[in-house]
Motif scaffolding. Structure first.
Motif, PDB file in Angstrom:
ATOM      1  N   UNK A 188       0.742  -1.256   0.000  1.00  0.00           N
ATOM      2  CA  UNK A 188       0.000   0.000   0.000  1.00  0.00           C
ATOM      3  C   UNK A 188       0.769   1.301   0.000  1.00  0.00           C
ATOM      4  N   UNK A 189       1.257   1.701   1.177  1.00  0.00           N
ATOM      5  CA  UNK A 189       1.925   3.003   1.339  1.00  0.00           C
ATOM      6  C   UNK A 189       3.172   3.094   0.470  1.00  0.00           C
ATOM      7  N   UNK A 190       3.927   1.981   0.374  1.00  0.00           N
ATOM      8  CA  UNK A 190       5.156   1.998  -0.431  1.00  0.00           C
ATOM      9  C   UNK A 190       4.860   2.195  -1.913  1.00  0.00           C
ATOM     10  N   UNK A 191       3.751   1.602  -2.391  1.00  0.00           N
ATOM     11  CA  UNK A 191       3.370   1.782  -3.797  1.00  0.00           C
ATOM     12  C   UNK A 191       3.104   3.251  -4.094  1.00  0.00           C
ATOM     13  N   UNK A 192       2.530   3.959  -3.123  1.00  0.00           N
ATOM     14  CA  UNK A 192       2.271   5.394  -3.273  1.00  0.00           C
ATOM     15  C   UNK A 192       3.584   6.173  -3.172  1.00  0.00           C
ATOM     16  N   UNK A 193       4.448   5.766  -2.242  1.00  0.00           N
ATOM     17  CA  UNK A 193       5.735   6.450  -2.050  1.00  0.00           C
ATOM     18  C   UNK A 193       6.591   6.391  -3.317  1.00  0.00           C
ATOM     19  N   UNK A 194       6.559   5.255  -4.005  1.00  0.00           N
ATOM     20  CA  UNK A 194       7.338   5.105  -5.235  1.00  0.00           C
ATOM     21  C   UNK A 194       6.693   5.823  -6.428  1.00  0.00           C
ATOM     22  N   UNK A 195       5.443   6.264  -6.277  1.00  0.00           N
ATOM     23  CA  UNK A 195       4.753   6.937  -7.377  1.00  0.00           C
ATOM     24  C   UNK A 195       4.027   5.981  -8.301  1.00  0.00           C
ATOM     25  N   UNK A 196       3.976   4.708  -7.915  1.00  0.00           N
ATOM     26  CA  UNK A 196       3.303   3.712  -8.747  1.00  0.00           C
ATOM     27  C   UNK A 196       1.789   3.888  -8.696  1.00  0.00           C
ATOM     28  N   UNK A 197       1.252   4.111  -7.490  1.00  0.00           N
ATOM     29  CA  UNK A 197      -0.175   4.320  -7.264  1.00  0.00           C
ATOM     30  C   UNK A 197      -0.369   5.723  -6.708  1.00  0.00           C
ATOM     31  N   UNK A 198      -1.516   6.333  -7.005  1.00  0.00           N
ATOM     32  CA  UNK A 198      -1.735   7.726  -6.608  1.00  0.00           C
ATOM     33  C   UNK A 198      -2.007   7.903  -5.117  1.00  0.00           C
ATOM     34  N   UNK A 199      -2.821   7.009  -4.522  1.00  0.00           N
ATOM     35  CA  UNK A 199      -3.213   7.224  -3.129  1.00  0.00           C
ATOM     36  C   UNK A 199      -3.634   5.927  -2.459  1.00  0.00           C
ATOM     37  N   UNK A 200      -3.497   5.894  -1.130  1.00  0.00           N
ATOM     38  CA  UNK A 200      -4.006   4.777  -0.337  1.00  0.00           C
ATOM     39  C   UNK A 200      -5.475   5.061  -0.034  1.00  0.00           C
TER      40      UNK A 200
END
Length: 227
Positions: A188-200
């Protein structure tokens, strides 16, 4: 003649289901994305020949004003996954994606195909190089083909998300994290941190965002919003 109440009970475990007509079309990408090869019957699959006509129908239906794509997939056929992702990103109607449980492998391009992407806090995404199953000819052309396929995935993901090509490839080729494999699993949070996903976020947040896109499209006209 099949009793509809009995069929609903057998399929969904309840006697009635909500019948409220919605302006939002919900599409699920679950199990394994099935491509040109039919998978064993015990596998839970998403068949691209079922998904694509549904997306065309949703695009043409004037009652449908937006789409939410919900993912819980282990990945699957690369070309089928990219075909679904391209279909989603080429829709003119607002779309949001939500990763629940997992959006692994070729599920990653599908997860970033919407106008905005969300991921549940506990959901995971596995990023790894393309692999081949079964027999294949061990010649340079085979490996060149794999490399080109991989570049297609990298190019699509980086152009539809905020992750850089360098970071995506770093996660893709990381060693030591996955058992007997190369790649990275992000939560979750890491996917957002890397810019892969926009938001949790979950279903409520995703639908609220989609409602905002729909309202904005109505204000600006059918051609006012772009992916």
């Amino acid at each position: 003649m099949v009793n509809p109440t009995l069929e609903t009970l057998q399929q969904l475990g309840q006697t009635t289901i909500p019948t409220t007509e919605s302006n939002v079309f919900c599409m699920t990408i679950i199990g394994q994305v099935e491509g040109h090869m039919v998978l064993p019957p015990q596998n839970k699959t998403t068949k691209y020949e079922h998904i694509i006509p549904q997306l065309v129908a949703a695009e043409q239906n004037p009652k449908i004003e937006g789409l939410i794509i919900v993912l819980n997939t282990v990945g699957g056929d690369v070309e089928a996954g990219l075909a679904i992702a391209e279909m989603i990103s080429s829709l003119t109607k607002p779309t949001v994606t939500l990763v629940l449980g997992g959006g692994h492998s070729i599920g990653v391009p599908i997860a970033v195909a919407g106008m905005k992407s969300f991921i549940a806090e506990t959901a995971t995404m596995t990023i790894h190089p393309i692999r081949m199953n079964g027999m294949f000819i061990g010649v340079p052309q085979t490996f060149e083909y794999l490399e080109k396929m991989q570049e297609r995935v990298v190019r699509y993901v980086t152009s539809h998300s905020n992750i850089s090509t360098e970071m995506f490839k770093e996660l893709m080729f990381k060693t030591g994290e996955l058992n007997r494999d190369i790649g990275t699993t992000v939560i979750g949070v890491d996917a957002v941190k890397y810019g892969l996903i926009d938001a949790v976020g979950g279903i409520g947040v995703a639908l609220r965002e989609l409602d905002g896109f729909i309202a904005e499209r109505k204000r600006m006209g059918p051609g006012g919003l772009t992916q």
